[in-house]
Design a protein around this motif. Structure first.
Motif, mmCIF file in Angstrom:
data_model
loop_
_atom_site.group_PDB
_atom_site.id
_atom_site.type_symbol
_atom_site.label_atom_id
_atom_site.label_comp_id
_atom_site.label_asym_id
_atom_site.label_seq_id
_atom_site.Cartn_x
_atom_site.Cartn_y
_atom_site.Cartn_z
ATOM 1 N N SER A 1 0.836 -1.209 0.000
ATOM 2 C CA SER A 1 0.000 0.000 0.000
ATOM 3 C C SER A 1 0.866 1.252 0.000
ATOM 4 C CB SER A 1 -0.956 0.001 1.192
ATOM 5 O OG SER A 1 -0.267 0.089 2.400
ATOM 6 N N PHE A 2 1.990 1.235 0.716
ATOM 7 C CA PHE A 2 2.914 2.359 0.699
ATOM 8 C C PHE A 2 3.448 2.592 -0.713
ATOM 9 C CE2 PHE A 2 7.369 3.760 0.917
ATOM 10 C CZ PHE A 2 7.173 5.025 1.429
ATOM 11 N N LEU B 1 2.051 1.726 -3.538
ATOM 12 C CA LEU B 1 0.964 2.201 -4.400
ATOM 13 C C LEU B 1 0.687 3.692 -4.177
ATOM 14 C CD1 LEU B 1 -1.545 -0.776 -4.301
ATOM 15 C CD2 LEU B 1 -0.152 -0.019 -6.229
ATOM 16 N N TYR B 2 0.664 4.134 -2.923
ATOM 17 C CA TYR B 2 0.481 5.555 -2.628
ATOM 18 C C TYR B 2 1.609 6.374 -3.225
ATOM 19 C CZ TYR B 2 -3.409 5.216 0.653
ATOM 20 O OH TYR B 2 -4.639 5.019 1.217
ATOM 21 N N LEU B 3 2.838 5.898 -3.041
ATOM 22 C CA LEU B 3 3.997 6.597 -3.567
ATOM 23 C C LEU B 3 3.904 6.736 -5.075
ATOM 24 C CD1 LEU B 3 7.091 7.324 -2.438
ATOM 25 C CD2 LEU B 3 7.550 5.489 -4.032
ATOM 26 N N TYR C 1 1.175 6.525 -6.970
ATOM 27 C CA TYR C 1 0.016 7.340 -7.331
ATOM 28 C C TYR C 1 0.344 8.829 -7.247
ATOM 29 C CZ TYR C 1 -4.378 9.843 -6.787
ATOM 30 O OH TYR C 1 -5.392 10.757 -6.906
ATOM 31 N N PHE C 2 0.865 9.267 -6.103
ATOM 32 C CA PHE C 2 1.155 10.690 -5.931
ATOM 33 C C PHE C 2 2.228 11.163 -6.903
ATOM 34 C CE2 PHE C 2 -0.977 10.078 -1.859
ATOM 35 C CZ PHE C 2 -1.761 11.222 -1.817
ATOM 36 N N GLU D 1 1.266 13.793 -9.952
ATOM 37 C CA GLU D 1 1.825 15.137 -9.872
ATOM 38 C C GLU D 1 2.810 15.412 -11.000
ATOM 39 O OE1 GLU D 1 3.278 15.675 -5.896
ATOM 40 O OE2 GLU D 1 1.248 15.911 -5.101
ATOM 41 N N THR E 1 -3.005 15.498 -8.102
ATOM 42 C CA THR E 1 -3.877 14.372 -7.788
ATOM 43 C C THR E 1 -5.324 14.754 -8.085
ATOM 44 O OG1 THR E 1 -4.033 15.141 -5.516
ATOM 45 C CG2 THR E 1 -2.323 13.521 -5.994
ATOM 46 N N TYR F 1 6.871 13.481 -2.171
ATOM 47 C CA TYR F 1 6.106 12.539 -1.359
ATOM 48 C C TYR F 1 6.947 12.001 -0.205
ATOM 49 C CZ TYR F 1 2.841 8.941 -0.011
ATOM 50 O OH TYR F 1 1.970 8.170 0.708
ATOM 51 N N ARG G 1 6.987 14.547 2.385
ATOM 52 C CA ARG G 1 5.702 14.553 3.092
ATOM 53 C C ARG G 1 5.679 13.477 4.183
ATOM 54 N NH1 ARG G 1 1.149 13.733 -0.953
ATOM 55 N NH2 ARG G 1 1.984 15.717 -1.648
ATOM 56 N N ILE G 2 6.226 12.325 3.883
ATOM 57 C CA ILE G 2 6.275 11.232 4.854
ATOM 58 C C ILE G 2 7.198 11.604 6.017
ATOM 59 C CG2 ILE G 2 7.043 8.854 5.210
ATOM 60 C CD1 ILE G 2 6.126 8.359 2.292
#
Length: 69
Positions: free
Chosen positions: A5-6, A8-10, A12-13, A17, A24, A51, A54-55
């Motif tokens: 999931s991490f 996939l988020y990475l 995606y963003f 962008e 997004t 990203y 952001r983390i």
């Protein structure tokens, strides 16, 4: 599952962008575009680093967001 999931988020963003949409889905809905200092689209690498930043900011009590505010 957490690692997937991490990733996939990475992806995606960073992909959204750095795409032709320059943001997004939420940013597109608000009319916000992610650009560099010259108003151009950012690269996938720069979006990736955004990203990651952001983390890191979230891990240290959102201090990066507080500094920007």
């Amino acid at each position: 599952i957490l690692l997937i999931s991490f990733a996939l988020y990475l992806f995606y963003f960073a992909a959204m962008e750095s795409s032709k949409y320059q943001g997004t889905v939420g940013k597109i809905a608000m009319g916000i575009k992610v650009t560099d200092l010259n108003g151009n689209r950012i690269s996938f690498g720069k979006a990736f680093l955004r990203y990651v930043g952001r983390i890191i900011s979230g891990m240290i009590l959102y201090i990066g967001y507080l500094m920007a505010a």
